[in-house]
Write a protein that holds these residues in place. Structure first.
Motif, mmCIF file in Angstrom:
data_model
loop_
_atom_site.group_PDB
_atom_site.id
_atom_site.type_symbol
_atom_site.label_atom_id
_atom_site.label_comp_id
_atom_site.label_asym_id
_atom_site.label_seq_id
_atom_site.Cartn_x
_atom_site.Cartn_y
_atom_site.Cartn_z
ATOM 1 N N CYS A 1 -3.436 2.770 6.530
ATOM 2 C CA CYS A 1 -2.681 3.066 5.301
ATOM 3 C C CYS A 1 -3.384 4.135 4.465
ATOM 4 O O CYS A 1 -2.732 5.026 3.910
ATOM 5 C CB CYS A 1 -2.500 1.796 4.469
ATOM 6 N N ILE A 2 -4.703 4.063 4.380
ATOM 7 C CA ILE A 2 -5.430 5.054 3.594
ATOM 8 C C ILE A 2 -5.308 6.431 4.247
ATOM 9 O O ILE A 2 -5.136 7.443 3.564
ATOM 10 C CB ILE A 2 -6.910 4.632 3.407
ATOM 11 N N MET B 1 0.837 -1.213 0.000
ATOM 12 C CA MET B 1 0.000 0.000 0.000
ATOM 13 C C MET B 1 0.865 1.253 0.000
ATOM 14 O O MET B 1 0.608 2.184 -0.756
ATOM 15 C CB MET B 1 -0.905 0.005 1.234
ATOM 16 N N LEU C 1 -1.931 7.679 3.289
ATOM 17 C CA LEU C 1 -1.870 8.102 1.886
ATOM 18 C C LEU C 1 -2.564 9.447 1.696
ATOM 19 O O LEU C 1 -2.084 10.300 0.947
ATOM 20 C CB LEU C 1 -2.518 7.038 0.993
ATOM 21 N N ARG C 2 -3.688 9.623 2.378
ATOM 22 C CA ARG C 2 -4.399 10.894 2.243
ATOM 23 C C ARG C 2 -3.610 12.027 2.884
ATOM 24 O O ARG C 2 -3.583 13.152 2.379
ATOM 25 C CB ARG C 2 -5.801 10.783 2.863
ATOM 26 N N PRO D 1 -6.647 5.539 -3.101
ATOM 27 C CA PRO D 1 -6.379 4.641 -1.968
ATOM 28 C C PRO D 1 -7.337 3.460 -1.877
ATOM 29 O O PRO D 1 -6.912 2.329 -1.633
ATOM 30 C CB PRO D 1 -6.514 5.575 -0.760
#
Lengths: 189, 162
Positions: free
Chosen positions: A83-84, A40, A87-88, A133
């Motif tokens: 993880c999202i 990811m 990423l954001r 994502p």
């Protein structure tokens, strides 16, 4: 794992205060957790950090698992959210490093050679990183962790149909990026 | 001509997975024969099946250090939240008191000066009260114990930058 205790039984033991059960869960699943986070985030150090955070949250709040889902579903859901969020956060606060984009492999004269060369590892990694994502998470869970659509739906909080459609769209965007000639990096967003 | 909506995408997804019943599969194939755009999309989606690993995966860290790191992280969060940390063996009364003292002092950023003051007691006692060796010795042991507890618990008290 024939004859061994199930993950769900271990979680029940953890909820009852058995610290050894948690250690067994970590030993069984830390590999899958770290690999998922690496795929990811494409950052090995941050991936291990995220995996530790995911397990720490399970240890801190063992009652968060209701028992209605599999333990792996619960674990991947936590990791996916972590993880999202990361990423954001990156997309909001970090500028893209254009120097990090790998060199596009020579597409080759025939479609088969184009596909073959497009499957260069770094280029695949870069193409996956261009997915949103949610698309990235769903595709990674299906493609690399070989989870069923039902399991992925439970992790993502989607219906089975939405899960299949989303993964199809992710494959479509990824495939176009891998095989297009002269496509831009934002074409599939 | 089939409409290109979500239902169509679901059919294509299941066609790609080869899980469509025969009748639906024939419908999809009949449409693909007439629609170049759908053929192109399907070809692109098929290219993203059975992908290679995006990067060479480094070995997974051993279980014991990873578990220790997880427990430390959980303990830090528990201290921050004011909840009881888990997975620690029972501590004795003196160790618990010393730990509580070290934590309170660290929170107030006073651990350093206090510890050095306590360590200086044996030296001052030896210089100014040579007949009070027992008291000096006790003070020295207490200081050393506080220092050890502070060093042991220091990692628990480190602020997690994230």
């Amino acid at each position: 794992m024939a004859g061994s205790v199930t993950d769900e039984r271990l979680m029940q033991r953890l909820q009852a205060g058995d610290s050894g059960a948690f250690a067994t869960l970590v030993e069984r699943h830390r590999g899958h957790a770290i690999h998922f986070c690496r795929r990811m985030l494409q950052d090995p150090d941050m991936a291990e950090d995220m995996a530790q955070e995911g397990f720490a949250r399970i240890l801190l709040h063992p009652g968060g698992w209701s028992g209605s889902s599999r333990f792996t579903t619960y674990l991947f859901a936590i990791l996916k959210n972590l993880c999202i969020d990361e990423l954001r956060w990156r997309s909001r606060w970090q500028s893209r490093d254009l120097a990090a984009i790998p060199e596009r492999p020579d597409p080759g004269p025939t479609p088969e050679e184009q596909v073959s060369r497009s499957l260069d590892r770094e280029w695949v990694a870069h193409a996956i990183a261009q997915l949103s994502p949610d698309h990235r998470a769903a595709l990674i869970l299906r493609e690399y962790h070989r989870l069923s659509y039902q399991e992925i739906a439970a992790i993502m909080g989607w219906s089975d149909a939405k899960t299949k459609i989303t993964i199809y769209r992710a494959r479509l965007a990824l495939g176009k990026r891998l095989t297009a000639e002269g496509g831009t990096d934002d074409a599939a967003r | 001509m089939m409409p290109h909506d979500e239902n169509w995408e679901l059919l294509l997804a299941e066609y790609l997975d080869q899980t469509l019943p025969a009748a639906l599969r024939q419908q999809v194939e009949a449409h693909l024969a007439e629609c170049p755009a759908c053929r192109e999309d399907l070809s692109a989606a098929r290219a993203a099946l059975n992908l290679p690993e995006p990067a060479t995966l480094a070995p997974i860290p051993p279980a014991a250090p990873f578990l220790e790191a997880v427990v430390r992280r959980a303990d830090r969060a528990a201290v921050a939240n004011g909840t009881a940390p888990q997975l620690h063996p029972r501590r004795g009364l003196v160790a618990s008191l010393m730990t509580r003292l070290a934590e309170n002092l660290a929170e107030r950023d006073q651990a350093g000066p206090v510890i050095w003051f306590l360590l200086s007691l044996p030296i001052m006692g030896a210089l100014y009260a040579p007949d009070m060796r027992a008291v000096v010795l006790a003070a020295g042991c207490l200081s050393l114990g506080a220092l050890i507890e502070y060093l042991v618990t220091k990692e628990v008290l480190m602020h997690d930058p994230r």
